[in-house]
Design a protein around this motif. Structure first.
Motif, PDB file in Angstrom:
ATOM      1  N   ALA A  69       4.775  -4.644   3.390  1.00  0.00           N
ATOM      2  CA  ALA A  69       3.617  -5.495   3.135  1.00  0.00           C
ATOM      3  C   ALA A  69       2.641  -4.678   2.304  1.00  0.00           C
ATOM      4  O   ALA A  69       2.256  -3.582   2.698  1.00  0.00           O
ATOM      5  N   ALA A  70       2.289  -5.210   1.153  1.00  0.00           N
ATOM      6  CA  ALA A  70       1.483  -4.457   0.191  1.00  0.00           C
ATOM      7  C   ALA A  70       0.147  -4.009   0.792  1.00  0.00           C
ATOM      8  O   ALA A  70      -0.362  -2.938   0.470  1.00  0.00           O
ATOM      9  N   ASP A  71      -0.416  -4.849   1.684  1.00  0.00           N
ATOM     10  CA  ASP A  71      -1.745  -4.525   2.195  1.00  0.00           C
ATOM     11  C   ASP A  71      -1.696  -3.722   3.493  1.00  0.00           C
ATOM     12  O   ASP A  71      -2.715  -3.484   4.120  1.00  0.00           O
ATOM     13  N   ASP A  72      -0.508  -3.315   3.943  1.00  0.00           N
ATOM     14  CA  ASP A  72      -0.405  -2.582   5.213  1.00  0.00           C
ATOM     15  C   ASP A  72      -0.375  -1.085   4.921  1.00  0.00           C
ATOM     16  O   ASP A  72       0.599  -0.557   4.398  1.00  0.00           O
ATOM     17  N   LYS A  73      -1.465  -0.419   5.253  1.00  0.00           N
ATOM     18  CA  LYS A  73      -1.589   1.002   4.892  1.00  0.00           C
ATOM     19  C   LYS A  73      -1.134   1.933   6.020  1.00  0.00           C
ATOM     20  O   LYS A  73      -1.256   3.149   5.924  1.00  0.00           O
ATOM     21  N   ARG A 126       3.050   1.496  11.479  1.00  0.00           N
ATOM     22  CA  ARG A 126       3.747   0.243  11.164  1.00  0.00           C
ATOM     23  C   ARG A 126       5.208   0.505  11.509  1.00  0.00           C
ATOM     24  O   ARG A 126       5.791   1.481  11.045  1.00  0.00           O
TER      25      ARG A 126
END
Ligand SMILES: Cc1cc2nc3c(=O)[nH]c(=O)nc-3n(C[C@H](O)[C@H](O)[C@H](O)COP(=O)(O)OP(=O)(O)OC[C@H]3O[C@@H](n4cnc5c(N)ncnc54)[C@H](O)[C@@H]3O)c2cc1C
Length: 507
Positions: A13-17, A43
């Motif tokens: 997920a692009a926004d999961d840092k 994550r």
């Protein structure tokens, strides 16, 4: 956002840092590790090669019956509750646990039964009935069991053994409590009657150990059962598996089936991700493997030699498990019964050392429908009968032996606890050591991975922090502290002491 769909291919997920933790395998060790890493801010992606979660704790749904494939005796439930607490939830909202009374009954070959429970007076009455002279020794043994439990639970099962120093630290206590003796040896030093020796020493079989050679540290089990009870989750053990997967997904993380890891990738001595058998590559900051340690080694770039070395270790026995549903109920049969055969020590030597397929055998009979009507159609019973057998190192052809052993189990049950069984079975399935090898990639088709002997315990067992690469960790039955639900959940608990805080990887 991360949308979680069953068997969705893992996607970044692009926004999961959050730093990424991959868990290979969804046995109880893997699921517990995933929950812990999620709670630590990682994550998490759980990759399971089978088409269901739970590993050995999978489920068979067949003709209206529900059969847990593997574990049925749940002890130390607080270890599970802790996982729900970590997520700010209550286990009882997802899983209804029933404390069983009695825990189980032992049926000896002469038909005599001993009911085991946490009722000390009732237990002492049973000991007195069998052999009054053994009562003082029984009391001494149970006191020792409590002391061993304090050492075993707080200093062995709860501590990582990554260095020799860790081992030396507990050595004096191990010596004081005679942890170098075998379970059977220590029990026999306290009680004389063969039935009482069996009653107090059979427990290592529940985790793949031979009571004649498993270290006396496993004498903690009678104390553990008495302190925290023996439990049954309504709907079966698979309800706990489902509950854990729900927790993982509730943390915004991913758990997928039919996803086999073919390789663990290493860059500059550090783990960098995994490659799936369909070629997909996934990057990770840490990897936790719940596969058998020999399988984990084989996934590493230069792990073949280590894998071969591990395969030369001593493995636990194999199992035959016959799952069957009957069109009538056997209401006088309890939830758990252990049917002993005519021999104890001789049979154990045959299973673990000499390895023929013997004519006599012992059985553990599970009847969950005694406590839970949901696992069988109305008026019916769900059962499984488990018998320990030699692992695949023996010269036994299971293609030929399976039907013979199946018939012998049905015959034995018909002539003892389940009269007329032959004509009452309406559905059945069977698992033999070949199936354990194929389904769980278990070396020698063993039921419980590496045998629990002194030279394969604590520091001598595969470590929870891999020696092969940084940020690679191992959990599950083949690692420290060992097999059984409390063991594998504790192996995941160990990670909290060794995995860096997620913030260490923040980009
Ligand atoms: C019949 C039976 C009865 C038992 N009864 C009891 C009991 O009553 N009480 C008790 O406490 N214990 C019991 N046990 C022991 C207990 O069930 C096990 O020790 C425990 O469940 C093992 O958990 P684990 O974490 O080691 O994982 P496992 O259950 O061994 O699962 C490992 C998972 O990893 C997956 N995997 C492996 N390689 C890969 C790969 N390359 N890619 C992706 N996935 C992979 C496998 O498919 C598997 O699902 C029993 C065991 C058996 C077999």
């Amino acid at each position: 956002m991360l949308t979680v769909v069953d068997n969705q291919r893992p996607q970044l997920a692009a926004d999961d840092k959050r730093p990424h933790a991959i868990v290979i395998g969804s046995g109880f060790g893997g699921l517990a590790a995933a929950v812990r890493m999620g709670a630590r801010g990682y994550r998490v992606t759980v990759l399971e090669r089978l088409d269901e979660f739970g590993g050995r704790a999978g489920v068979i749904q067949q003709d209206g019956f529900t059969f847990d494939r593997g574990p049925t005796i749940v002890t130390a439930p607080h270890l599970f509750e802790e996982l729900w607490t970590l997520c700010g939830k209550r286990m009882q909202d997802d899983v209804e646990m029933l404390r069983l009374k009695p825990f189980y009954k032992l049926r000896f070959d002469d038909g005599d039964m001993i009911a085991c429970s946490d009722d000390s007076d009732a237990m002492e009455a049973e000991v007195r009935r069998v052999n009054a002279d053994d009562l003082p020794g029984y009391r001494r043994f149970m006191k020792l069991s409590d002391e061993i439990m304090a050492l075993g639970f707080e200093q062995l099962a709860d501590q990582p053994f990554s260095t020799v120093t860790d081992m030396l630290r507990i050595a004096p206590d191990l010596l004081r409590l005679q942890g170098y003796r075998s379970v059977f040896g220590l029990v026999s030093a306290h009680v004389k009657h063969p039935k009482l020796r069996t009653m107090l020493s059979f427990h290592p079989l529940l985790i793949g150990g031979n009571p004649l050679s498993a270290p006396a540290i496993y004498c903690l089990i009678p104390s553990l059962e008495r302190r925290w009870g023996v439990h049954y989750p309504q709907g079966g053990v698979s309800q706990i598996v489902d509950g854990l997967v729900k927790l993982i997904r509730g943390q915004g993380n991913l758990a997928v089936t039919r996803s086999e890891v073919a390789a663990i990738t290493i860059t500059d001595g550090k783990v960098s991700g995994v490659r799936l058998s369909d070629g997909t590559r996934l990057d990770a900051d840490i990897v936790i493997s719940n596969a058998d340690p020999a399988v984990t080694s084989a996934l590493l770039p230069n792990g073949q030699r280590q894998a071969k070395r591990l395969v030369k270790s001593r493995y636990s026995m194999g199992l035959v498990v016959l799952y069957f549903g009957t069109k009538r109920r056997y209401d006088d049969v309890g939830h758990h019964t252990i049917l002993l055969g005519p021999r104890y020590e001789g049979l154990l030597n045959d299973i673990f050392k000499r390895r023929p397929l013997t004519e006599d055998f012992s059985l553990y009979l599970h009847r969950p429908s005694a406590s839970d009507p949901s696992v069988a159609p109305s008026g019916c019973d769900a059962f499984y009968a488990l018998t320990p057998v030699p692992h695949l190192g023996a010269d036994i052809d299971w293609q030929e032996a399976t039907a013979r052993r199946r018939d012998a189990i049905v015959e034995r049950l018909s002539s003892t606890l389940l009269p007329g069984l032959r004509d009452e079975i309406v559905t059945e399935a069977i698992a033999v050591p070949d199936d354990f090898a194929e389904r769980y990639l278990s070396p020698y088709g063993s039921g419980f991975s590496l045998e629990p002997i002194l030279t394969q315990s604590a520091w001598f067992r595969p470590h929870n922090r891999s020696d092969a690469a940084e940020h690679l960790y191992l959990v599950g039955a083949g690692t420290h502290p060992g097999a059984g639900l409390p063991g594998v959940i504790s192996s995941a608990r160990m990670l909290d002491r060794m995995v860096p805080d997620a913030v260490a990887f923040k980009r």
